[in-house]
Design a protein around this motif. Structure first.
Motif, mmCIF file in Angstrom:
data_model
loop_
_atom_site.group_PDB
_atom_site.id
_atom_site.type_symbol
_atom_site.label_atom_id
_atom_site.label_comp_id
_atom_site.label_asym_id
_atom_site.label_seq_id
_atom_site.Cartn_x
_atom_site.Cartn_y
_atom_site.Cartn_z
ATOM 1 N N LEU A 31 22.681 -0.213 68.869
ATOM 2 C CA LEU A 31 21.475 0.613 68.837
ATOM 3 C C LEU A 31 20.653 0.321 67.581
ATOM 4 O O LEU A 31 19.424 0.178 67.652
ATOM 5 N N GLU A 32 21.303 0.198 66.435
ATOM 6 C CA GLU A 32 20.593 -0.133 65.190
ATOM 7 C C GLU A 32 19.912 -1.491 65.295
ATOM 8 O O GLU A 32 18.758 -1.658 64.890
ATOM 9 N N ARG B 150 16.846 -1.262 67.612
ATOM 10 C CA ARG B 150 15.751 -0.534 66.953
ATOM 11 C C ARG B 150 15.081 -1.392 65.890
ATOM 12 O O ARG B 150 13.859 -1.322 65.711
ATOM 13 N N GLU B 151 15.854 -2.205 65.197
ATOM 14 C CA GLU B 151 15.256 -3.097 64.205
ATOM 15 C C GLU B 151 14.407 -4.175 64.879
ATOM 16 O O GLU B 151 13.331 -4.521 64.399
ATOM 17 N N ILE C 265 12.769 -3.843 67.674
ATOM 18 C CA ILE C 265 11.535 -3.176 68.092
ATOM 19 C C ILE C 265 10.609 -2.988 66.894
ATOM 20 O O ILE C 265 9.407 -3.278 66.969
ATOM 21 N N ALA C 266 11.150 -2.523 65.778
ATOM 22 C CA ALA C 266 10.334 -2.280 64.581
ATOM 23 C C ALA C 266 9.674 -3.560 64.084
ATOM 24 O O ALA C 266 8.541 -3.535 63.607
ATOM 25 N N ASP D 164 11.496 0.284 73.940
ATOM 26 C CA ASP D 164 12.093 1.579 73.617
ATOM 27 C C ASP D 164 13.588 1.490 73.875
ATOM 28 O O ASP D 164 14.030 0.789 74.798
ATOM 29 N N VAL D 165 14.341 2.211 73.049
ATOM 30 C CA VAL D 165 15.791 2.235 73.229
ATOM 31 C C VAL D 165 16.343 3.539 72.679
ATOM 32 O O VAL D 165 15.835 4.082 71.695
ATOM 33 N N SER D 166 17.333 4.062 73.371
ATOM 34 C CA SER D 166 18.111 5.202 72.898
ATOM 35 C C SER D 166 19.531 4.934 73.388
ATOM 36 O O SER D 166 19.766 3.970 74.121
ATOM 37 N N SER E 92 23.159 -0.811 73.458
ATOM 38 C CA SER E 92 22.882 0.427 72.726
ATOM 39 C C SER E 92 24.114 1.335 72.623
ATOM 40 O O SER E 92 24.129 2.267 71.831
#
Length: 152
Positions: free
Chosen positions: A15-16, A19-20, A22-23, A40-42, A82
């Motif tokens: 997940l980390e 998210r990185e 995506i950022a 998007d991810v959760s 994720s």
């Protein structure tokens, strides 16, 4: 693609890591080639956008099925990722794809929304839908993923 994030993969949870990506607005080499990006991810869920391109047309001037199949495999894989801990990898061992509406350049961006159905110790399963900008279903799929031992 920023290679340093891939060298640090073992230091992050799935997940980390996502998210990185995506950022940074980053994509894998395959993602770059196929116009795919995680948006998007959760935990247990991922959304991947695919932008159809005439380079992916088959001989009938329609999007090759491999475009949607790659989008589906990517979305499912990101949803699975994720759920994984630091340094834990995965691989697709089964992929099912259903095509229900044509995709072409005029379709515009398509969105794959994937969700993990089962997260076991050694195997995960997930399902997804691919929709166009109007929300119409273009394809759907499912997959089974094998967990690789922790690396690093």
């Amino acid at each position: 693609m920023n290679d340093d994030i891939y060298q640090r993969y073992t230091e992050m949870t799935g997940l980390e890591f996502l998210r990185e990506l995506i950022a940074r607005g980053d994509a894998s080499p395959m993602g770059q080639l196929m116009n795919l990006r995680v948006v998007d991810v959760s935990e247990g869920r991922a959304v991947v956008e695919g932008i159809p391109d005439a380079r992916f047309y088959n001989t009938m001037r329609r999007m090759h099925g491999g475009f949607a199949a790659t989008l589906i495999d990517t979305g499912l894989g990101c949803a699975v990722m994720s759920k994984l801990g630091k340094g834990v990898g995965y691989g697709t061992i089964e992929l099912k794809v259903n095509f229900v509406r044509k995709i072409d350049v005029e379709t515009g961006p398509v969105i794959c929304t994937a969700t993990v159905l089962h997260a076991g110790r050694t195997m995960l399963t997930a399902e997804c839908k691919v929709t166009d900008k109007a929300g119409q279903l273009c394809a759907h799929g499912s997959g089974t993923f094998l967990v690789y031992p922790k690396q690093g």
